[in-house]
Design an enzyme around this catalytic site. Structure first.
Site, mmCIF file in Angstrom:
data_model
loop_
_atom_site.group_PDB
_atom_site.id
_atom_site.type_symbol
_atom_site.label_atom_id
_atom_site.label_comp_id
_atom_site.label_asym_id
_atom_site.label_seq_id
_atom_site.Cartn_x
_atom_site.Cartn_y
_atom_site.Cartn_z
ATOM 1 C CE LYS A 41 -0.470 0.074 5.007
ATOM 2 N NZ LYS A 41 -0.686 0.530 6.115
ATOM 3 N NE ARG A 139 -6.101 1.001 11.735
ATOM 4 C CZ ARG A 139 -5.172 1.247 11.382
ATOM 5 N NH1 ARG A 139 -4.017 1.830 11.006
ATOM 6 N NH2 ARG A 139 -4.496 0.041 10.649
ATOM 7 C CE1 TYR A 271 12.685 32.371 4.653
ATOM 8 C CE2 TYR A 271 12.440 30.071 3.814
ATOM 9 C CZ TYR A 271 12.408 31.297 4.167
ATOM 10 O OH TYR A 271 11.639 31.671 2.573
#
Length: 383
Positions: A41, A139, A271
């Site tokens: 998958k 699930r 940054y």
């Protein structure tokens, strides 16, 4: 020029060793001593759906597992004919093409079984179905309360000639913690679910419960087949050294340096200037960033092999790039750097990155992509 530099053929690439996938599959199958379903998958856990599937089959996989119908149909379109299970479906799925392509379907609920039966009747196909029991993961899957109704409906549909039940299965919540008490409880619930199904007449069906961690550490969960995923790609689901199980990581993530420069002590890097060198140093710009799946959280934390040593990313990871501080070591534009690989050449591993950014290697290998080019080495499964 190092071996990595010699083979790196683009700005940034993910190199997948197909032979490693085949060898890992063979090692896992030998460990369990029974049939193995290789889970491919999520684009083969980031390694490429079709090449990973073919390599796993070359290594002795007996079946393949995917999440969604699109993955299953892509394998069939590529000529993969091995037994194939797809397990996550919502209401209104178009099962016609999957049934025509002999894709086995996991079913979680009676309404889903009804949709599969309707599609089978409409297309004149015999659906091959596996019933999923929720044994405690909460699930997918039918709860113990819903399981008897699902089994009874499946038995009726099988008697009517609409489908054949080929498997009973579930999934573990804590297999990566082999002594966790939930494992024993889930095994007990699974045994009860199987016993009920057998009493209802589903006696000649394959049972499977073991994922990668269970395939490695929990023989009591092996039943009729094991179902490893991440371990097929050479990663230890228990977070240790995969070599102790005969596994070898199949993915190497690498890039070419785009720019180097000398900067003075105290220069702000990237940054927010979250990193500044303590003395004059050389910085190397690596042209991949969070748009390519490099976690932004890796700034000032994750290791990269560059100029012969592991270096921690200097400052924040940007959308398209990050910076390394290599001190006074020689480095030039075009030189190779390795984010992670097998570790055999001194490069960091995906597990090291996972530890550094407080995640799991599953996430790292499945998210890397963007502008990385994927390249395959090895011959396993190559047509």
């Amino acid at each position: 020029m190092t071996q990595v530099q010699q083979v790196l053929g683009s700005r940034a690439e993910v190199v997948v060793d197909l032979d490693a996938i085949a060898e890992n599959t063979a090692a896992l199958r030998a460990r369990a001593g029974r049939p193995l379903m290789a889970v491919v998958k999520a684009d083969g856990y980031g390694h490429g759906l079709v090449p990973a599937a073919r390599a796993a089959l070359a290594g002795g996989a007996d079946a393949l597992g995917v999440t969604v119908l699109e993955e299953a149909l892509a394998l069939r379109a590529a000529g993969v004919t091995a037994p194939l299970l797809s397990w996550q479906h919502g209401p209104g799925e178009d099962y016609a093409a999957a049934l025509a392509a002999d894709v086995e379907l996991s079913v979680n609920a009676e309404w889903a079984l009804t949709e599969v039966v309707d599609a089978a009747r409409a297309g004149g196909h015999l659906a091959r179905v596996q019933l999923f029991a929720d044994t405690g993961l909460s699930r997918e899957g039918a709860t113990p309360e819903a399981w008897p109704g699902l089994v009874a409906a499946a038995v009726r549909a099988q008697a009517d000639g609409d489908l054949v039940v080929t498997g009973l299965w579930s999934h573990l919540a804590y297999a990566d913690a082999p002594t966790h008490p939930t494992i024993g409880r889930q095994v007990q619930v699974f045994e009860e679910a199987v016993a009920l199904a057998r009493r209802a007449g589903l006696s000649d069906v394959r049972r499977h419960l073991a994922n990668s961690a269970a395939t490695i550490a929990l023989p009591e969960t092996w039943y009729d087949m094991v179902r490893p995923g991440v371990a097929v790609y050479g990663l230890d689901p228990l977070g240790g050294d995969p070599g102790q199980y005969g596994l070898r990581p199949a993915m190497t993530v690498q890039a070419r340096v785009a720019l180097t420069k000398r900067v003075p002590a105290g220069a702000g890097v990237s940054y927010g200037h979250t990193y500044s060198p303590e003395r004059e140093t050389t910085l190397a710009l690596v042209p991949v960033g969070y748009a390519d799946g490099v976690p932004r959280a890796a700034g000032n934390r994750a290791p990269v092999l560059a100029a012969g040593a592991q270096r921690t990313i200097a400052g924040r990871v940007c959308m398209d790039q990050f910076v390394l501080d290599v001190g006074d070591d020689p480095i030039a534009p075009g030189d190779a750097v390795v984010l992670w690989g097998s570790g055999a050449a001194g490069e960091p591993t995906a597990q090291q990155w996972a530890d550094a950014v407080d995640t799991i290697h599953y996430e790292l290998v499945t998210r890397v992509g963007g502008r990385f080019r994927r390249r395959y080495v090895g011959t396993a499964g190559v047509l």
